[in-house]
Design a protein around this motif. Structure first.
Motif, PDB file in Angstrom:
ATOM      1  N   ASN A 222       7.643 -14.138   1.694  1.00  0.00           N
ATOM      2  CA  ASN A 222       6.590 -15.025   1.217  1.00  0.00           C
ATOM      3  C   ASN A 222       5.239 -14.343   1.317  1.00  0.00           C
ATOM      4  OD1 ASN A 222       8.291 -17.184   0.728  1.00  0.00           O
ATOM      5  ND2 ASN A 222       8.061 -18.007   2.792  1.00  0.00           N
ATOM      6  N   GLY A 223       4.365 -14.676   0.369  1.00  0.00           N
ATOM      7  CA  GLY A 223       2.984 -14.242   0.497  1.00  0.00           C
ATOM      8  C   GLY A 223       2.269 -15.102   1.528  1.00  0.00           C
ATOM      9  N   ILE A 224       1.003 -14.791   1.762  1.00  0.00           N
ATOM     10  CA  ILE A 224       0.228 -15.620   2.682  1.00  0.00           C
ATOM     11  C   ILE A 224      -0.439 -16.737   1.892  1.00  0.00           C
ATOM     12  CG2 ILE A 224      -0.160 -13.797   4.367  1.00  0.00           C
ATOM     13  CD1 ILE A 224      -2.851 -13.231   3.086  1.00  0.00           C
ATOM     14  N   THR A 225      -0.770 -17.831   2.579  1.00  0.00           N
ATOM     15  CA  THR A 225      -1.429 -18.940   1.885  1.00  0.00           C
ATOM     16  C   THR A 225      -2.908 -18.629   1.713  1.00  0.00           C
ATOM     17  OG1 THR A 225      -2.073 -20.067   3.893  1.00  0.00           O
ATOM     18  CG2 THR A 225       0.119 -20.582   3.013  1.00  0.00           C
ATOM     19  N   LYS A 226      -3.554 -19.423   0.912  1.00  0.00           N
ATOM     20  CA  LYS A 226      -4.973 -19.224   0.665  1.00  0.00           C
ATOM     21  C   LYS A 226      -5.771 -19.332   1.968  1.00  0.00           C
ATOM     22  CE  LYS A 226      -7.731 -22.409  -0.780  1.00  0.00           C
ATOM     23  NZ  LYS A 226      -8.231 -23.539  -1.557  1.00  0.00           N
ATOM     24  N   VAL A 227      -5.357 -20.274   2.819  1.00  0.00           N
ATOM     25  CA  VAL A 227      -6.052 -20.466   4.088  1.00  0.00           C
ATOM     26  C   VAL A 227      -6.007 -19.190   4.924  1.00  0.00           C
ATOM     27  CG1 VAL A 227      -5.965 -21.728   6.267  1.00  0.00           C
ATOM     28  CG2 VAL A 227      -5.642 -22.947   4.103  1.00  0.00           C
ATOM     29  N   THR A 228      -4.826 -18.598   5.004  1.00  0.00           N
ATOM     30  CA  THR A 228      -4.675 -17.351   5.748  1.00  0.00           C
ATOM     31  C   THR A 228      -5.453 -16.228   5.066  1.00  0.00           C
ATOM     32  OG1 THR A 228      -2.475 -18.087   6.350  1.00  0.00           O
ATOM     33  CG2 THR A 228      -2.977 -15.788   6.768  1.00  0.00           C
ATOM     34  N   ALA A 229      -5.372 -16.197   3.741  1.00  0.00           N
ATOM     35  CA  ALA A 229      -6.084 -15.154   3.004  1.00  0.00           C
ATOM     36  C   ALA A 229      -7.581 -15.207   3.310  1.00  0.00           C
ATOM     37  CB  ALA A 229      -5.831 -15.298   1.511  1.00  0.00           C
ATOM     38  N   LEU A 230      -8.125 -16.419   3.384  1.00  0.00           N
ATOM     39  CA  LEU A 230      -9.548 -16.542   3.702  1.00  0.00           C
ATOM     40  C   LEU A 230      -9.838 -16.005   5.106  1.00  0.00           C
ATOM     41  CD1 LEU A 230     -10.513 -20.010   2.150  1.00  0.00           C
ATOM     42  CD2 LEU A 230     -11.421 -17.774   1.487  1.00  0.00           C
ATOM     43  N   ASP A 231      -8.906 -16.261   6.026  1.00  0.00           N
ATOM     44  CA  ASP A 231      -9.068 -15.723   7.381  1.00  0.00           C
ATOM     45  C   ASP A 231      -9.088 -14.193   7.396  1.00  0.00           C
ATOM     46  OD1 ASP A 231      -9.262 -18.097   8.705  1.00  0.00           O
ATOM     47  OD2 ASP A 231      -7.137 -18.212   9.250  1.00  0.00           O
ATOM     48  N   PHE A 232      -8.336 -13.607   6.475  1.00  0.00           N
ATOM     49  CA  PHE A 232      -8.194 -12.141   6.460  1.00  0.00           C
ATOM     50  C   PHE A 232      -9.217 -11.443   5.562  1.00  0.00           C
ATOM     51  CE2 PHE A 232      -3.330 -12.260   7.444  1.00  0.00           C
ATOM     52  CZ  PHE A 232      -3.618 -12.755   8.704  1.00  0.00           C
ATOM     53  N   CYS A 233     -10.119 -12.218   4.959  1.00  0.00           N
ATOM     54  CA  CYS A 233     -11.070 -11.623   4.026  1.00  0.00           C
ATOM     55  C   CYS A 233     -11.934 -10.567   4.719  1.00  0.00           C
ATOM     56  CB  CYS A 233     -11.991 -12.685   3.431  1.00  0.00           C
ATOM     57  SG  CYS A 233     -11.280 -13.505   2.023  1.00  0.00           S
TER      58      CYS A 233
ATOM     59  N   GLU B 321      -6.222   0.810  -4.660  1.00  0.00           N
ATOM     60  CA  GLU B 321      -6.116   2.230  -4.304  1.00  0.00           C
ATOM     61  C   GLU B 321      -6.464   2.479  -2.855  1.00  0.00           C
ATOM     62  OE1 GLU B 321      -7.227   4.005  -8.661  1.00  0.00           O
ATOM     63  OE2 GLU B 321      -8.604   4.444  -6.984  1.00  0.00           O
ATOM     64  N   LYS B 322      -7.568   1.861  -2.439  1.00  0.00           N
ATOM     65  CA  LYS B 322      -8.067   2.151  -1.088  1.00  0.00           C
ATOM     66  C   LYS B 322      -7.330   1.392   0.003  1.00  0.00           C
ATOM     67  CE  LYS B 322     -12.554   2.403   0.023  1.00  0.00           C
ATOM     68  NZ  LYS B 322     -13.972   1.985  -0.203  1.00  0.00           N
ATOM     69  N   HIS B 323      -6.989   0.137  -0.281  1.00  0.00           N
ATOM     70  CA  HIS B 323      -6.452  -0.716   0.783  1.00  0.00           C
ATOM     71  C   HIS B 323      -5.037  -1.206   0.520  1.00  0.00           C
ATOM     72  CE1 HIS B 323     -10.494  -0.791   2.468  1.00  0.00           C
ATOM     73  NE2 HIS B 323     -10.942  -1.046   1.258  1.00  0.00           N
ATOM     74  N   GLY B 324      -4.455  -0.754  -0.573  1.00  0.00           N
ATOM     75  CA  GLY B 324      -3.071  -1.142  -0.848  1.00  0.00           C
ATOM     76  C   GLY B 324      -2.974  -2.443  -1.615  1.00  0.00           C
ATOM     77  N   ARG B 325      -1.767  -2.673  -2.151  1.00  0.00           N
ATOM     78  CA  ARG B 325      -1.608  -3.825  -3.048  1.00  0.00           C
ATOM     79  C   ARG B 325      -1.702  -5.154  -2.315  1.00  0.00           C
ATOM     80  NH1 ARG B 325       4.067  -5.069  -3.303  1.00  0.00           N
ATOM     81  NH2 ARG B 325       5.117  -3.841  -1.731  1.00  0.00           N
ATOM     82  N   HIS B 326      -1.529  -5.147  -0.989  1.00  0.00           N
ATOM     83  CA  HIS B 326      -1.656  -6.406  -0.236  1.00  0.00           C
ATOM     84  C   HIS B 326      -3.104  -6.746   0.097  1.00  0.00           C
ATOM     85  CE1 HIS B 326       2.674  -5.583   0.447  1.00  0.00           C
ATOM     86  NE2 HIS B 326       2.722  -6.885   0.251  1.00  0.00           N
ATOM     87  N   SER B 327      -4.031  -6.053  -0.524  1.00  0.00           N
ATOM     88  CA  SER B 327      -5.441  -6.387  -0.279  1.00  0.00           C
ATOM     89  C   SER B 327      -5.990  -7.286  -1.378  1.00  0.00           C
ATOM     90  CB  SER B 327      -6.275  -5.096  -0.191  1.00  0.00           C
ATOM     91  OG  SER B 327      -6.344  -4.485  -1.469  1.00  0.00           O
ATOM     92  N   ILE B 328      -5.114  -7.645  -2.320  1.00  0.00           N
ATOM     93  CA  ILE B 328      -5.585  -8.435  -3.465  1.00  0.00           C
ATOM     94  C   ILE B 328      -4.960  -9.817  -3.453  1.00  0.00           C
ATOM     95  CG2 ILE B 328      -5.450  -8.565  -5.994  1.00  0.00           C
ATOM     96  CD1 ILE B 328      -5.721  -5.362  -5.642  1.00  0.00           C
TER      97      ILE B 328
END
Ligand code: SF4
Ligand code: SF4
Ligand code: FES
Lengths: 525, 363
Positions: A222-233, B321-328
């Motif tokens: 699974n991908g991460i949720t939007k909430v988690t994505a915001l945490d990881f920004c 490129e810089k941070h990998g495909r999981h950065s998007i």
């Protein structure tokens, strides 16, 4: 919704919990009013004395965040009074015995302590629901926007399963969806855990199918949720593409959100207005609006319907699908050579089993409710008629948990948030429609008149409202719609960004934010 | 499988000399309507309980002394009905002449409302606009009600009570009622005040059922003087998840108003204030009309599509490129059609091979 909208006119007993339907889904509410005029009984559970409460036969004013308690006690009464549907439990469900065992300890007396609802009213509600030939449940974000949102929904499912109120006309468990295509966006696979048509991404067969279709190896997890994505920004997440969502105003904890988006290397926003969120973007792409776009939306009863363009786009605005295609092509991605929304929708139908029997031309008359597994199928207005998707309905053992934050000496008041009839979401649209200001020109904090006095506030004057995360100034409106000790505001106005305060916690499974509960302090400004 | 009993009780009757079948419970009007008899009516709205007020729908029945209102009379087996005898047509014409004489104007603009042309059309059909009864007007317009949505031009009211009935039976708001009787009849709110101070939610249903334009859509009426024909395009309301069907009204390239779709499966002719009246965000001057790109000085400036798309794509390419495909990460909209959501997820999945996609339903 398990049942179609027309079924809202059919129940004998209607149980509305956590839905301010007359304001948020007014046209659906008219159907309930018809059922009531016909003699149906209405039970309303809501912390606020909303309009629906005024027309109810039984109003259960529960403390914010205590829904699980109320529902456990109702299950207790239904079991104790022998109002369960044994045949249904035996043939269509599993884990019923464990559940019936589980609810023995949750008496209405116990529930009264926590919810504040008189035990005898809980008894009555349970008996009405349990005895009805056709009982239907309606809910919205008042159930899901809690750290225990999943527990709340499962508690409702338990009531449905123990009484067999599903798969028939005028019954069911019916969440009302908030946005015009919020059902469709999930159907189309914009979810971190499923491909289009709710096909799990963790299933290797689905993965193989889409890898083949899209010509790319796709993660099996699974991908991460939007909430988690915001945490990881700014950390793991560096670039975001946001389509038409005013995240800054609608998401909880505005400060955190703003900080998150600002820390991105790259933010692209597609929208029709320069929203607060779009203003943070590196690139803003203008999209077409209602009346300018051809496409497909799916409503709350899973009805797949065409939207149509009536006027030319404003300026150089382009349809969202076109914009995404161009972006993909600029990046050299394969499979984005679409000439029309029809071609896109037909591809969606080909790859998702719930839409397999549909195509652009077939939905012209709004006739189909998914699942429509093949071209010979007439659609599915009512789910679970003979079988549940996974075979049997599973009872869940649910226990009460306190909200993420509870009232304290420092923050002694419950704040709960929601929407109002005249405005929609963050007002990017209604705020620009002439005349709406005549009815609703600014946000106000709804406070019980006794509290207004006790806290030294005055009606119509400003107050300062603070939580552990921040503080806003807002006008006071004395009203008995709010119970003592609980205040209400909507999140629609950007000059009163109530979401500075909210965001104390998230449901561990869905990561839906607890927008409905936030302890605050209210004082004279 | 349980077999559901769907077979309803069917009988036959004679309609204008032809034998027709009907289902128990149907009114004569409904049976005639199915056979395209086009019986004139003014107080009839198929969604409402029959009312029998205007008497325009009268028909002759064998064995009955007087004509009866077909909208309130149930069909019975063997009944012999005539819908348009010379006598009845004359009676209808006289009735229409009387109704027409009480109104200030008949030729109202169709932008006033969905049913606003009904009286005008019938008067034309019967040639009844001759002013034979030059009477006083009944009903007094309430021009003090300055609400921005609903014109209450009761000079044009014919006391069909469709507005009162739709508000009670369909909308369930009971905001308006009937005051006085006979010629003095007046539609009013509680305490005879403004709609804003009543239980009215400005759903607009009364406007759309009014057969004379007495209740009218003020926002749509702003476009009366715009040149061009009114065109209708079927679509779905852009607000909540109920998914009400609407007809978008346009003149040329201007979106001028909204009609509820009477045959919309989700709403069956109903709308709420947002769907009915909050449409003018579409052609609002605040709309984004060109792409914007952030410049070196930190400001957003207008750009061509090519420039904006290149910039947008470049940022994603660099990040990957810089941070990998999981950065998007992608966030799809619950407001845009499904094609947008489908392509957003395809963009992320086909483009970057991740499941880093979500939508706004969590907030
Ligand atoms: S707008 Fe709606 S609520 Fe108001 S009077 Fe008309 S029908 Fe009733
Ligand atoms: S205002 Fe219109 S709908 Fe209401 S009674 Fe008068 S004519 Fe009929
Ligand atoms: S339509 Fe039958 S009496 Fe008016």
């Amino acid at each position: 919704m398990s049942n179609p909208l027309v079924d809202m006119e059919k129940p004998d007993v209607i149980f509305c919990i956590g839905t301010n339907m007359t304001e948020c889904h007014p046209v659906a509410a008219t159907r309930l009013k018809k059922a009531i005029a016909r003699g149906a009984k209405l039970i309303v559970a809501d912390p606020r004395r909303i309009e629906l409460a005024d027309i109810s036969d039984l109003y259960l004013p529960l403390r914010v965040g205590s829904d699980v308690v109320l529902l456990l006690a109702m299950a207790h009464v239904i079991a104790r009074e022998g109002l369960i549907d044994r045949e249904f439990i035996e043939h269509r469900t599993t884990k019923g015995d464990a559940f019936l065992e589980h609810v023995v300890e949750f008496t209405p007396k116990w529930a009264e302590e926590i919810t504040g609802v008189p035990a005898k009213d809980i008894e009555t509600a349970a008996i009405w629901y349990g005895m009805a030939d056709k009982a239907a449940i309606y809910y919205t974000l008042g159930i899901t926007e809690h750290i225990c949102g999943v527990d709340n929904v499962q508690s409702l499912c338990n009531l449905v399963l123990m009484t067999g109120n599903i798969g028939r006309e005028g019954t069911g468990i019916n969440p009302m969806r908030g946005q015009n295509n919020i059902q469709g966006v999930g159907d189309s696979g914009a979810l971190p855990n499923s491909y289009p048509g709710f096909q799990a991404v963790t299933d290797p067969e689905n993965q193989a199918k889409f890898t083949e279709l899209y010509g790319t190896e796709i993660d099996l997890e699974n991908g991460i949720t939007k909430v988690t994505a915001l945490d990881f920004c700014g950390d793991q997440i560096r670039a975001m593409l946001i389509d038409g969502e005013n995240t800054l105003l609608s998401d909880p904890d505005r400060m955190h959100c703003e900080h998150a988006l600002k820390s991105l290397d790259h933010l692209v926003v597609i929208d029709i207005f320069l929203t607060d969120t779009a203003q943070l973007a590196d690139v803003v792409l203008p999209a077409t609006a209602f009346g300018e776009t051809d496409g497909v939306c799916t409503n709350t009863e899973r009805r797949v319907q065409r939207v149509r363009a009536a006027v030319s786009p404003m300026g150089e605005a382009k349809p969202d699908w076109w914009i995404v295609c161009q972006l993909a092509k600029c990046l050299g991605f394969q499979g984005f050579d679409f000439a029309s929304p029809k071609e896109v929708f037909n591809e969606l139908c080909r790859v998702s089993p719930i839409y397999a029997g549909l195509d652009w031309d077939r939905i012209d008359k709004s006739e189909y409710q998914w699942p429509v597994p093949d071209k010979a199928h007439a659609g599915t207005p009512r789910l679970h008629e003979v079988e549940f998707v996974n075979g049997r309905g599973i009872f869940s053992i649910v226990r009460y948990r306190d909200p993420a934050e509870t009232v304290s000496e420092e923050f002694p008041v419950w704040l709960t948030t929601g929407r109002r009839l005249q405005s929609y979401h963050t007002r990017t649209q209604t705020g620009r429609a002439q005349g709406i200001d005549y009815l609703l020109s600014e946000e106000a904090l709804e406070v019980h008149p006794d509290d207004v006095e006790a806290w030294g506030l005055s009606n119509g004057e400003w107050c300062q409202m603070s939580s552990a995360r921040g503080s806003v100034k807002i006008r006071v409106k004395a009203t008995k719609r709010s119970p003592r000790g609980t205040v209400f505001a909507s999140f629609s106005f950007s000059d009163v960004p109530v979401n500075i305060l909210t965001g104390s916690g998230y449901d561990p499974i869905t990561q839906t934010a607890e927008l409905k509960v936030c302890p605050v302090r209210v004082e004279l400004a | 499988m349980n077999r559901i009993q769907t077979e309803k009780e069917r009988s036959t009757m004679t309609l204008d000399g032809k034998e027709v079948t009907f289902t128990k419970g149907e009114t004569i009007y409904e049976v005639a309507d199915r056979h395209r008899k086009n019986i004139p009516s003014l107080c009839y709205d198929p969604r409402l309980d029959p009312f029998g007020g205007c008497r325009l729908c009268v028909v002759e029945i064998d064995g009955a002394r007087n004509p009866v209102a077909s909208c309130t009379t149930k069909a019975t087996p063997g009944m012999v009905v005539r819908t348009a005898t010379e006598k009845i047509e004359k009676y209808r014409k006289t009735l229409l002449e009387m109704v027409a004489s009480e109104n200030r104007e008949l030729d109202v603009d169709p932008l006033r409302g969905y049913a606003s042309q009904e009286l005008k059309t019938l008067v034309g059909r019967y040639g009844a606009g001759t002013g034979r009864f030059m009477g006083a007007q009944s009903g007094t317009s309430n021009m003090d009600d300055t609400n921005p949505f609903i014109l209450r031009d009761y000079d044009l009211c014919i006391s069909c009570y469709r507005c009162v009935r739709v508000c009670a039976e369909q909308e369930g708001d009971y905001a308006i009622s009937i005051m006085n009787r006979g010629f003095e009849t007046q539609i009013t709110t509680e305490f005879n005040g403004t709609l804003k101070d009543s239980a009215c939610t400005f759903c607009g249903q009364c406007v759309q059922t009014c057969p004379t334009g007495a209740l009218a859509d003020k926002k749509a009426m702003r476009a009366i003087d715009l040149p061009g024909e009114i065109e209708k395009t079927r679509s779905i309301c852009p607000y909540c998840g109920v998914g009400c069907s609407v007809d978008i009204l346009t003149k040329g390239d201007k979106l001028v108003g909204i009609h509820p779709a009477m045959d919309g499966p989700a709403n069956e002719g109903a709308l709420c204030i947002k769907g009915q009246f909050a449409f003018d965000f579409v052609q609002h001057p605040d709309r984004l009309t060109t792409p914007l790109v952030r410049g070196d000085a930190g400001e957003l400036h207008e750009a061509s599509w090519d420039e904006a798309l290149d910039r947008a794509a470049e940022g994603f390419r660099k990040a990957a490129e810089k941070h990998g495909r999981h950065s998007i990460y992608g966030v799809a909209s619950g407001r845009a059609p499904s094609e947008a959501a489908y392509l957003m997820q395809k963009f992320i999945r086909a483009g970057f091979g991740t499941n880093y996609i979500d939508n706004c339903s969590r907030a």
